[in-house]
Design a protein around this motif. Structure first.
Motif, mmCIF file in Angstrom:
data_model
loop_
_atom_site.group_PDB
_atom_site.id
_atom_site.type_symbol
_atom_site.label_atom_id
_atom_site.label_comp_id
_atom_site.label_asym_id
_atom_site.label_seq_id
_atom_site.Cartn_x
_atom_site.Cartn_y
_atom_site.Cartn_z
ATOM 1 N N THR A 453 0.827 -1.217 0.000
ATOM 2 C CA THR A 453 0.000 0.000 0.000
ATOM 3 C C THR A 453 0.857 1.262 0.000
ATOM 4 O O THR A 453 0.472 2.280 -0.589
ATOM 5 C CB THR A 453 -0.932 0.006 1.224
ATOM 6 N N ASP A 454 2.015 1.217 0.635
ATOM 7 C CA ASP A 454 2.908 2.383 0.635
ATOM 8 C C ASP A 454 3.514 2.635 -0.744
ATOM 9 O O ASP A 454 3.714 3.782 -1.148
ATOM 10 C CB ASP A 454 4.028 2.193 1.661
ATOM 11 N N TRP A 455 3.827 1.542 -1.478
ATOM 12 C CA TRP A 455 4.474 1.670 -2.780
ATOM 13 C C TRP A 455 3.487 1.890 -3.921
ATOM 14 O O TRP A 455 3.880 2.328 -5.001
ATOM 15 C CB TRP A 455 5.296 0.408 -3.080
ATOM 16 N N ALA A 456 2.229 1.547 -3.709
ATOM 17 C CA ALA A 456 1.246 1.621 -4.794
ATOM 18 C C ALA A 456 1.082 3.061 -5.284
ATOM 19 O O ALA A 456 1.015 4.010 -4.494
ATOM 20 C CB ALA A 456 -0.091 1.069 -4.323
ATOM 21 N N ASP A 457 1.007 3.204 -6.582
ATOM 22 C CA ASP A 457 0.819 4.519 -7.193
ATOM 23 C C ASP A 457 -0.524 5.094 -6.753
ATOM 24 O O ASP A 457 -1.535 4.385 -6.697
ATOM 25 C CB ASP A 457 0.860 4.387 -8.723
ATOM 26 N N GLU A 458 -0.528 6.369 -6.465
ATOM 27 C CA GLU A 458 -1.756 6.996 -5.976
ATOM 28 C C GLU A 458 -2.854 7.017 -7.035
ATOM 29 O O GLU A 458 -4.039 7.204 -6.705
ATOM 30 C CB GLU A 458 -1.462 8.410 -5.513
ATOM 31 N N ASN A 459 -2.480 6.806 -8.297
ATOM 32 C CA ASN A 459 -3.486 6.777 -9.363
ATOM 33 C C ASN A 459 -4.214 5.433 -9.462
ATOM 34 O O ASN A 459 -5.223 5.328 -10.164
ATOM 35 C CB ASN A 459 -2.827 7.092 -10.715
ATOM 36 N N LEU A 460 -3.673 4.408 -8.810
ATOM 37 C CA LEU A 460 -4.342 3.104 -8.818
ATOM 38 C C LEU A 460 -5.597 3.154 -7.967
ATOM 39 O O LEU A 460 -5.638 3.795 -6.910
ATOM 40 C CB LEU A 460 -3.400 2.023 -8.272
ATOM 41 N N ALA A 461 -6.633 2.472 -8.422
ATOM 42 C CA ALA A 461 -7.880 2.415 -7.656
ATOM 43 C C ALA A 461 -7.647 1.731 -6.311
ATOM 44 O O ALA A 461 -6.938 0.723 -6.231
ATOM 45 C CB ALA A 461 -8.952 1.669 -8.456
ATOM 46 N N ASP A 462 -8.243 2.274 -5.266
ATOM 47 C CA ASP A 462 -8.069 1.702 -3.923
ATOM 48 C C ASP A 462 -8.536 0.253 -3.870
ATOM 49 O O ASP A 462 -7.930 -0.588 -3.188
ATOM 50 C CB ASP A 462 -8.851 2.529 -2.897
ATOM 51 N N GLN A 463 -9.626 -0.049 -4.598
ATOM 52 C CA GLN A 463 -10.157 -1.409 -4.583
ATOM 53 C C GLN A 463 -9.154 -2.394 -5.168
ATOM 54 O O GLN A 463 -8.987 -3.514 -4.655
ATOM 55 C CB GLN A 463 -11.473 -1.474 -5.381
ATOM 56 N N ALA A 464 -8.451 -1.988 -6.223
ATOM 57 C CA ALA A 464 -7.451 -2.864 -6.835
ATOM 58 C C ALA A 464 -6.295 -3.127 -5.882
ATOM 59 O O ALA A 464 -5.820 -4.263 -5.748
ATOM 60 C CB ALA A 464 -6.930 -2.238 -8.132
ATOM 61 N N VAL A 465 -5.849 -2.100 -5.183
ATOM 62 C CA VAL A 465 -4.741 -2.257 -4.231
ATOM 63 C C VAL A 465 -5.166 -3.130 -3.053
ATOM 64 O O VAL A 465 -4.426 -4.026 -2.613
ATOM 65 C CB VAL A 465 -4.255 -0.880 -3.732
ATOM 66 N N GLN A 466 -6.369 -2.896 -2.547
ATOM 67 C CA GLN A 466 -6.851 -3.683 -1.408
ATOM 68 C C GLN A 466 -7.024 -5.155 -1.770
ATOM 69 O O GLN A 466 -6.698 -6.046 -0.979
ATOM 70 C CB GLN A 466 -8.172 -3.103 -0.906
ATOM 71 N N ALA A 474 -2.903 -12.702 -4.691
ATOM 72 C CA ALA A 474 -4.157 -12.090 -5.128
ATOM 73 C C ALA A 474 -3.973 -11.107 -6.280
ATOM 74 O O ALA A 474 -4.934 -10.796 -6.986
ATOM 75 C CB ALA A 474 -4.829 -11.382 -3.960
ATOM 76 N N SER A 475 -2.766 -10.612 -6.490
ATOM 77 C CA SER A 475 -2.536 -9.638 -7.565
ATOM 78 C C SER A 475 -2.861 -10.222 -8.941
ATOM 79 O O SER A 475 -3.240 -9.491 -9.860
ATOM 80 C CB SER A 475 -1.087 -9.155 -7.548
ATOM 81 N N SER A 476 -2.726 -11.535 -9.103
ATOM 82 C CA SER A 476 -3.001 -12.159 -10.407
ATOM 83 C C SER A 476 -4.462 -12.017 -10.801
ATOM 84 O O SER A 476 -4.799 -12.028 -11.986
ATOM 85 C CB SER A 476 -2.617 -13.643 -10.376
ATOM 86 N N ALA A 477 -5.357 -11.891 -9.813
ATOM 87 C CA ALA A 477 -6.775 -11.709 -10.108
ATOM 88 C C ALA A 477 -7.093 -10.259 -10.464
ATOM 89 O O ALA A 477 -8.124 -9.976 -11.088
ATOM 90 C CB ALA A 477 -7.626 -12.147 -8.919
ATOM 91 N N VAL A 478 -6.215 -9.334 -10.093
ATOM 92 C CA VAL A 478 -6.466 -7.906 -10.320
ATOM 93 C C VAL A 478 -5.892 -7.454 -11.659
ATOM 94 O O VAL A 478 -6.480 -6.615 -12.351
ATOM 95 C CB VAL A 478 -5.851 -7.074 -9.171
ATOM 96 N N LEU A 479 -4.750 -7.997 -12.054
ATOM 97 C CA LEU A 479 -4.034 -7.521 -13.238
ATOM 98 C C LEU A 479 -4.880 -7.502 -14.517
ATOM 99 O O LEU A 479 -4.793 -6.553 -15.299
ATOM 100 C CB LEU A 479 -2.769 -8.362 -13.451
ATOM 101 N N PRO A 480 -5.723 -8.549 -14.786
ATOM 102 C CA PRO A 480 -6.515 -8.508 -16.030
ATOM 103 C C PRO A 480 -7.481 -7.323 -16.102
ATOM 104 O O PRO A 480 -7.938 -6.957 -17.188
ATOM 105 C CB PRO A 480 -7.268 -9.840 -16.017
ATOM 106 N N GLN A 481 -7.794 -6.734 -14.954
ATOM 107 C CA GLN A 481 -8.748 -5.633 -14.925
ATOM 108 C C GLN A 481 -8.085 -4.271 -15.133
ATOM 109 O O GLN A 481 -8.768 -3.252 -15.191
ATOM 110 C CB GLN A 481 -9.499 -5.639 -13.587
ATOM 111 N N LEU A 482 -6.741 -4.245 -15.215
ATOM 112 C CA LEU A 482 -6.006 -2.991 -15.321
ATOM 113 C C LEU A 482 -5.399 -2.838 -16.710
ATOM 114 O O LEU A 482 -5.149 -3.841 -17.404
ATOM 115 C CB LEU A 482 -4.896 -2.948 -14.259
ATOM 116 N N ASP A 483 -5.132 -1.591 -17.110
ATOM 117 C CA ASP A 483 -4.416 -1.391 -18.358
ATOM 118 C C ASP A 483 -2.932 -1.643 -18.135
ATOM 119 O O ASP A 483 -2.493 -1.908 -17.017
ATOM 120 C CB ASP A 483 -4.673 0.004 -18.918
ATOM 121 N N ALA A 484 -2.149 -1.568 -19.202
ATOM 122 C CA ALA A 484 -0.735 -1.949 -19.129
ATOM 123 C C ALA A 484 0.036 -1.120 -18.114
ATOM 124 O O ALA A 484 0.812 -1.647 -17.305
ATOM 125 C CB ALA A 484 -0.095 -1.827 -20.516
ATOM 126 N N ALA A 485 -0.172 0.199 -18.133
ATOM 127 C CA ALA A 485 0.571 1.075 -17.216
ATOM 128 C C ALA A 485 0.184 0.805 -15.768
ATOM 129 O O ALA A 485 1.045 0.742 -14.871
ATOM 130 C CB ALA A 485 0.312 2.536 -17.574
#
Length: 530
Positions: A453-466, A474-485
């Motif tokens: 949470t400290d390293w996560a970019d502030e532009n990332l959605a809070d729900q994705a980080v949580q 759990a990150s593998s379930a989130v990545l398909p929902q995000l764009d490349a950047a």
């Protein structure tokens, strides 16, 4: 049942870290050498033991295929993975005493027969319940095999040098099987259906069932040994509820049900100990704890198991999440430490011959701590080859420690208590590792979440980080929902968090090993001056 006398010596007992030696006792006639037939008996024992050990870890690779075929729901997947471990730990003490009552060879052959049938049941399971039943039987077969096999090793190999070698071979089969499970399972799953990881056990069990009556030491049953039914119920219930509670705490965090389960298990364990003090025929002879070597080796084993458990839990996940290896590739990487562990175990007879066993234990411990510290420094930037070399060296020097501690512990018990001493050792290690994964595992997950949470970019959605912070994978379930950047940004945070967590796990392993080595040396000096 005769009680264990403090300081009792046996045929194979070595000088302990207390400073006592066999020179205090009258000389005895040379022990008979084992025959070629007896060595073949050991050979047909260690192969099923190797396969039993692979069953513990091979399921982690087979679970995706099992889940796709049998469609387990709710907690069924967890039960498939862990029911065998729960029942193995829970029934080990009972089988340790049963081996004395009906004879070690008879119990071992019965365990192998159940092992073969359970493997068939698991291989051709048509629903999750059938597979859970097969895994339960496999766990109990392992619990019966381990003390029975150790009794046979001790009775068969009377010569101290041959006993040291046979003990090392027996332990190497188990440690090698545990570590070889992932690559072994990956190889089978590449070419066959998931049931083949169980089916391969059947012909191996058949070899021991056919050859065992001719090659193994004759059966020694003692009908005077009685088994207290209330103690059996208490021990099984206590260990199942305690281990279940601890493992669930590591998986779900601190919640009421796992805490209640662990608390109930601890309370039942105290009742079990109280029962052993008053029962006419105790299931576990508490006199074993009056033997100084057994007490000390149990403490050393518990501390060593506690310090390394979290590091070993984190490593396979690190290879897949951060190094982006497939399960088969990760298994192949772990094959090299598995080979190092097996080779290291076979060096134990050399350490067992040293004059001061305390130094023989402390030396590998200190080296383990140093290499674990080196791994902490290497892991962020090191190549995969450098990690493999370091991990293999770590396994090579760490394996003799566990084997020598086990040998000293079991050899310190009178021969008729070998089964109980073996069960005590295995239950201690299981509870220590479960406690470590529950307590230190929760700390590792908290550290990961904090850094992520400290390293996560502030532009990332809070729900994705949580969501990514809920568990290590759990990150593998989130990545398909995000764009490349966004995906790259999230993975940078995941890498920072998980790499630091693995460093912390191996740092704890390094610190625990070095401190434990110092404690062993202090105990050795205290034993010499007392």
């Amino acid at each position: 049942m005769s009680s264990v006398q403090p300081g009792a010596m046996t045929t194979h007992q070595n000088p302990s870290i207390t400073g006592n030696t066999d020179n205090d006792y009258a000389p005895t006639a040379p022990s008979p050498k084992a025959t070629v037939k007896q060595w073949f008996g050991l050979m047909i024992m260690v192969i099923p033991l190797f396969m039993l050990a692979t069953d513990v870890t091979v399921l982690y690779l087979a679970m995706p295929a099992i889940a796709a075929d049998l469609l387990p729901v709710g907690s069924q997947q967890l039960w498939i993975l862990h029911i065998g471990e729960f029942l193995s730990a829970a029934t080990m003490i009972t089988f340790g005493l049963l081996a004395s009552r009906i004879g070690a060879r008879r119990l071992l052959l019965a365990a192998v027969a159940v092992y073969g049938v359970a493997s068939l049941l698991a291989a051709y399971a048509v629903n999750p319940e059938m597979l859970i039943g097969g895994r339960a039987l496999l766990g109990m077969a392992a619990a019966a095999f381990t003390p029975a096999g150790m009794i046979l090793v001790r009775r068969t190999f009377r010569d101290p040098k041959q006993y040291n070698l046979a003990f090392a071979a027996y332990m190497a089969a188990f440690t090698g099987g545990m570590a070889a499970g992932p690559p072994f399972g990956g190889l089978i799953l590449e070419h066959f259906w998931w049931g083949a990881v169980f089916l391969i056990n059947v012909p191996i069990a058949a070899v021991l069932l056919i050859g065992g009556p001719f090659l193994l030491e004759r059966n020694h049953a003692d009908r005077r040994v009685k088994i207290d039914g209330a103690s059996v119920v208490l021990s099984i219930t206590a260990i199942i509820t305690l281990v279940y509670g601890l493992q669930e705490l590591s998986a779900t965090g601190f919640s009421w049900l796992p805490l209640l389960s662990a608390g109930l298990g601890f309370g039942l364990l105290l009742l079990f100990i109280r029962r052993q003090q008053t029962a006419a025929h105790p299931l576990l002879d508490l006199g074993l704890f009056r033997i100084r070597t057994i007490r000390l080796m149990l403490i050393v084993l518990a501390a060593g198991s506690f310090s390394m458990a979290v590091a070993e839990m984190l490593l396979p996940q690190y290879l897949q999440i951060i190094r982006e290896l497939s399960p088969l590739q990760a298994g192949l990487v772990l094959l090299f430490p598995a080979l190092g562990s097996t080779v290291g175990t076979m060096f134990t007879p050399l350490l067992a011959r040293t004059k001061h066993q305390g130094l023989a234990i402390a030396g590998p411990l200190a080296l383990t701590g140093i290499l674990a510290a080196v791994f902490v420094l290497l892991i962020p930037e090191a190549s995969l080859l450098n990690l493999i070399v370091t991990l293999t060296a770590l396994a090579l020097v760490g394996a003799p420690f566990i084997t020598l501690v086990s040998q000293l512990l079991i050899s310190a018990a009178p021969e008729e208590k070998t089964g109980s001493a073996t069960a005590l050792q295995d239950v201690t290690a299981s509870l220590s590792m479960a406690s470590s994964i529950a307590l230190m595992g929760a700390g590792a997950l908290a550290l990961y979440r904090r850094i992520l949470t400290d390293w996560a970019d502030e532009n990332l959605a809070d729900q994705a980080v949580q969501t990514a912070a809920e568990s290590f994978g759990a990150s593998s379930a989130v990545l398909p929902q995000l764009d490349a950047a966004e995906g790259q940004s999230l993975m940078e945070a995941v890498e920072a968090g998980f790499t630091a967590t693995v460093q912390a796990g191996y740092g704890f392993y390094a610190l625990g090993s070095v401190l434990l080595a110092g404690v062993v040396i202090l105990l050795m000096r205290r034993g010499r001056t007392s």
